[in-house]
Each structure stands twice: as C-alpha cells, then as structure tokens.
Design a protein around this motif. Sequence first.
Motif, PDB file in Angstrom:
ATOM      1  N   MET A 271     -21.106  83.545 -71.056  1.00 26.80           N
ATOM      2  CA  MET A 271     -20.073  84.027 -71.952  1.00 26.80           C
ATOM      3  C   MET A 271     -19.261  82.837 -72.445  1.00 26.80           C
ATOM      4  SD  MET A 271     -18.815  86.958 -73.242  1.00 26.80           S
ATOM      5  CE  MET A 271     -19.199  88.307 -72.189  1.00 26.80           C
ATOM      6  N   CYS A 272     -18.886  82.876 -73.667  1.00 25.91           N
ATOM      7  CA  CYS A 272     -18.120  81.801 -74.285  1.00 25.91           C
ATOM      8  C   CYS A 272     -16.637  81.999 -74.016  1.00 25.91           C
ATOM      9  CB  CYS A 272     -18.396  81.806 -75.786  1.00 25.91           C
ATOM     10  SG  CYS A 272     -17.496  80.517 -76.647  1.00 25.91           S
ATOM     11  N   ASP A 273     -15.911  80.917 -73.805  1.00 25.21           N
ATOM     12  CA  ASP A 273     -14.487  81.051 -73.539  1.00 25.21           C
ATOM     13  C   ASP A 273     -13.628  80.734 -74.756  1.00 25.21           C
ATOM     14  OD1 ASP A 273     -15.022  78.364 -73.602  1.00 25.21           O
ATOM     15  OD2 ASP A 273     -13.889  77.876 -71.810  1.00 25.21           O
ATOM     16  N   ARG A 274     -14.232  80.441 -75.899  1.00 26.83           N
ATOM     17  CA  ARG A 274     -13.472  80.162 -77.112  1.00 26.83           C
ATOM     18  C   ARG A 274     -13.353  81.433 -77.947  1.00 26.83           C
ATOM     19  NH1 ARG A 274     -16.494  75.186 -79.650  1.00 26.83           N
ATOM     20  NH2 ARG A 274     -15.333  75.897 -81.440  1.00 26.83           N
ATOM     21  N   ALA A 275     -12.174  81.685 -78.469  1.00 28.87           N
ATOM     22  CA  ALA A 275     -11.951  82.859 -79.309  1.00 28.87           C
ATOM     23  C   ALA A 275     -12.478  82.587 -80.718  1.00 28.87           C
ATOM     24  CB  ALA A 275     -10.472  83.182 -79.365  1.00 28.87           C
ATOM     25  N   VAL A 276     -13.019  83.604 -81.326  1.00 33.77           N
ATOM     26  CA  VAL A 276     -13.494  83.518 -82.699  1.00 33.77           C
ATOM     27  C   VAL A 276     -12.624  84.462 -83.515  1.00 33.77           C
ATOM     28  CG1 VAL A 276     -15.427  83.939 -84.245  1.00 33.77           C
ATOM     29  CG2 VAL A 276     -15.844  83.036 -81.962  1.00 33.77           C
ATOM     30  N   SER A 277     -11.999  83.945 -84.562  1.00 38.70           N
ATOM     31  CA  SER A 277     -11.102  84.788 -85.332  1.00 38.70           C
ATOM     32  C   SER A 277     -11.627  85.105 -86.729  1.00 38.70           C
ATOM     33  CB  SER A 277      -9.736  84.116 -85.455  1.00 38.70           C
ATOM     34  OG  SER A 277      -9.865  82.874 -86.128  1.00 38.70           O
ATOM     35  N   THR A 278     -12.589  84.324 -87.218  1.00 41.31           N
ATOM     36  CA  THR A 278     -13.049  84.490 -88.598  1.00 41.31           C
ATOM     37  C   THR A 278     -14.547  84.245 -88.708  1.00 41.31           C
ATOM     38  OG1 THR A 278     -10.927  83.640 -89.375  1.00 41.31           O
ATOM     39  CG2 THR A 278     -12.695  83.724 -90.982  1.00 41.31           C
ATOM     40  N   LEU A 279     -15.214  85.120 -89.461  1.00 43.37           N
ATOM     41  CA  LEU A 279     -16.613  84.886 -89.829  1.00 43.37           C
ATOM     42  C   LEU A 279     -16.631  84.393 -91.255  1.00 43.37           C
ATOM     43  CD1 LEU A 279     -18.496  88.052 -88.537  1.00 43.37           C
ATOM     44  CD2 LEU A 279     -18.484  85.766 -87.546  1.00 43.37           C
ATOM     45  N   ARG A 280     -17.455  83.412 -91.538  1.00 40.84           N
ATOM     46  CA  ARG A 280     -17.610  82.898 -92.893  1.00 40.84           C
ATOM     47  C   ARG A 280     -19.083  82.965 -93.283  1.00 40.84           C
ATOM     48  NH1 ARG A 280     -13.653  79.659 -90.737  1.00 40.84           N
ATOM     49  NH2 ARG A 280     -11.724  79.689 -91.896  1.00 40.84           N
ATOM     50  N   LEU A 281     -19.320  83.171 -94.580  1.00 42.09           N
ATOM     51  CA  LEU A 281     -20.683  83.164 -95.086  1.00 42.09           C
ATOM     52  C   LEU A 281     -20.691  82.574 -96.479  1.00 42.09           C
ATOM     53  CD1 LEU A 281     -21.033  85.599 -97.370  1.00 42.09           C
ATOM     54  CD2 LEU A 281     -20.873  87.020 -95.337  1.00 42.09           C
ATOM     55  N   ALA A 282     -21.857  82.164 -96.911  1.00 40.97           N
ATOM     56  CA  ALA A 282     -22.019  81.623 -98.267  1.00 40.97           C
ATOM     57  C   ALA A 282     -22.988  82.518 -99.021  1.00 40.97           C
ATOM     58  CB  ALA A 282     -22.558  80.197 -98.205  1.00 40.97           C
TER      59      ALA A 282
END
Length: 80
Positions: free
Chosen positions: A1-12
């Motif tokens: 499990m990752c311990d960093r928070a993800v707040s935004t998804l980006r795409l192109a």
Amino acid sequence: MCDRAVSTLRLAVMPGNDRAIALYERHGFRDTGKPGELLRDGVSRTQVMAKALTGTEERALRQSSPTGFKPSVGAGVAPA
C-alpha cells in the motif's frame, strides 16, 4: 500500500477530440488551461484535463490495484 496521498488525476487528450473531452467532462475532469505534450507536428499540444479526487475515489483507486497504488506524476496522477 502506498503512503502518499493522491489528490488529483490528470490526463491528456487530443485537441478537437470532442467526444473524448465530453466523456471526461461528464466524469468530472476539467481543462487545466496548461499546455500539454508537444505533438508530432511540432506546433500543437495535447489538452490537459484534471479531476480532484474525493476521499472515496482515492480509496477506490488504491483498492483497485492488486499490487498497491503507486502515484507517479508521469503516469498522470499528482501526489498531494
């Protein structure tokens, strides 16, 4: 499990791909107004879209990965 928070998804997305842009917008993505990657013509750039994640969406994203979610800016996600 990752311990960093993800707040935004980006795409192109390719500029002018109205069907794809409409689909992404229906799912909460918005144009960032920032230039994307340079295309082969050497002039045009991709359109960058982003969506802020809710806590529920972030948990679902983490749980959907069998090996644990690892945020990476290059993979289209931005750590908080």
